[in-house]
Motif scaffolding. Structure first.
Motif, PDB file in Angstrom:
ATOM      1  N   ARG A 161       0.840  -1.199   0.000  1.00 54.53           N
ATOM      2  CA  ARG A 161       0.000   0.000   0.000  1.00 54.53           C
ATOM      3  C   ARG A 161       0.880   1.256   0.000  1.00 54.53           C
ATOM      4  O   ARG A 161       0.616   2.214  -0.722  1.00 54.53           O
ATOM      5  N   GLU A 162       1.940   1.245   0.806  1.00 55.02           N
ATOM      6  CA  GLU A 162       2.853   2.389   0.869  1.00 55.02           C
ATOM      7  C   GLU A 162       3.626   2.572  -0.435  1.00 55.02           C
ATOM      8  O   GLU A 162       3.910   3.696  -0.832  1.00 55.02           O
ATOM      9  N   SER A 168       2.636   1.831  -3.427  1.00 58.97           N
ATOM     10  CA  SER A 168       1.769   2.134  -4.568  1.00 58.97           C
ATOM     11  C   SER A 168       1.584   3.644  -4.712  1.00 58.97           C
ATOM     12  O   SER A 168       1.305   4.338  -3.739  1.00 58.97           O
ATOM     13  N   VAL A 169       1.717   4.118  -5.934  1.00 57.81           N
ATOM     14  CA  VAL A 169       1.481   5.532  -6.215  1.00 57.81           C
ATOM     15  C   VAL A 169       0.008   5.853  -5.987  1.00 57.81           C
ATOM     16  O   VAL A 169      -0.349   6.875  -5.417  1.00 57.81           O
ATOM     17  N   VAL A 170      -0.861   4.962  -6.439  1.00 61.62           N
ATOM     18  CA  VAL A 170      -2.304   5.092  -6.224  1.00 61.62           C
ATOM     19  C   VAL A 170      -2.732   3.865  -5.419  1.00 61.62           C
ATOM     20  O   VAL A 170      -2.931   2.786  -5.980  1.00 61.62           O
ATOM     21  N   PRO A 171      -2.852   4.021  -4.100  1.00 59.77           N
ATOM     22  CA  PRO A 171      -3.204   2.857  -3.268  1.00 59.77           C
ATOM     23  C   PRO A 171      -4.573   2.280  -3.618  1.00 59.77           C
ATOM     24  O   PRO A 171      -5.487   2.998  -4.006  1.00 59.77           O
ATOM     25  N   ASP A 172      -4.692   0.971  -3.458  1.00 61.52           N
ATOM     26  CA  ASP A 172      -5.970   0.287  -3.675  1.00 61.52           C
ATOM     27  C   ASP A 172      -6.955   0.718  -2.592  1.00 61.52           C
ATOM     28  O   ASP A 172      -6.567   1.079  -1.482  1.00 61.52           O
ATOM     29  N   GLU A 173      -8.232   0.635  -2.925  1.00 66.93           N
ATOM     30  CA  GLU A 173      -9.286   0.863  -1.927  1.00 66.93           C
ATOM     31  C   GLU A 173      -9.175  -0.240  -0.871  1.00 66.93           C
ATOM     32  O   GLU A 173      -8.766  -1.362  -1.171  1.00 66.93           O
TER      33      GLU A 173
END
Length: 127
Positions: A103-104, A106-111
């Motif tokens: 999550r950290e 990722s540029v665009v974190p998943d929901e």
């Protein structure tokens, strides 16, 4: 053919593994050990693909990390009752750490609930 020649393995014998011996050896390994070994390999590979290894970003590949974390989540979730809490707890902790690291990274974190492996573990939150 002399006695010395008869005792020398042929090229085919020395290059081919002894599958009967390998099968006997793996049969003697407890299932919990096989499961935890596979989980540790998945964890290690996921960490490398998250860029957490010494080489860092050189090996970072979030697509590969997602696949490995999802496979790990499936294995840990499915085997938890079989391996017992003594073995499952550290595997769950490692899995959660990887999910949070993903999550950290990722540029665009998943929901929440959509991250790698979260279909098996449920949403993962920091803390």
């Amino acid at each position: 053919m002399s006695d010395a020649d008869a005792q020398q393995p042929t090229q085919d014998q020395s290059e081919n593994p002894d599958f009967d011996t390998m099968t006997r050896d793996i049969a003697e390994v407890p299932a919990v050990e096989v499961i935890t070994t596979v989980a540790v390999h998945l964890m290690s590979a996921a960490a490398v693909n998250l860029g957490l290894a010494e080489e860092g970003p050189e090996h970072k590949d979030l697509d590969e990390a997602r696949k490995l974390i999802t496979a790990l989540a499936g294995l840990v979730t499915a085997s938890a009752t079989e391996v017992g809490s003594y073995h499952a707890a550290p595997l769950r902790d490692g899995l959660k750490s990887l999910q949070l690291a993903f999550r950290e990274a990722s540029v665009v974190p998943d929901e929440p609930g959509q991250g790698p492996g979260e279909k098996f573990t449920g949403p993962v939150f920091g803390g």
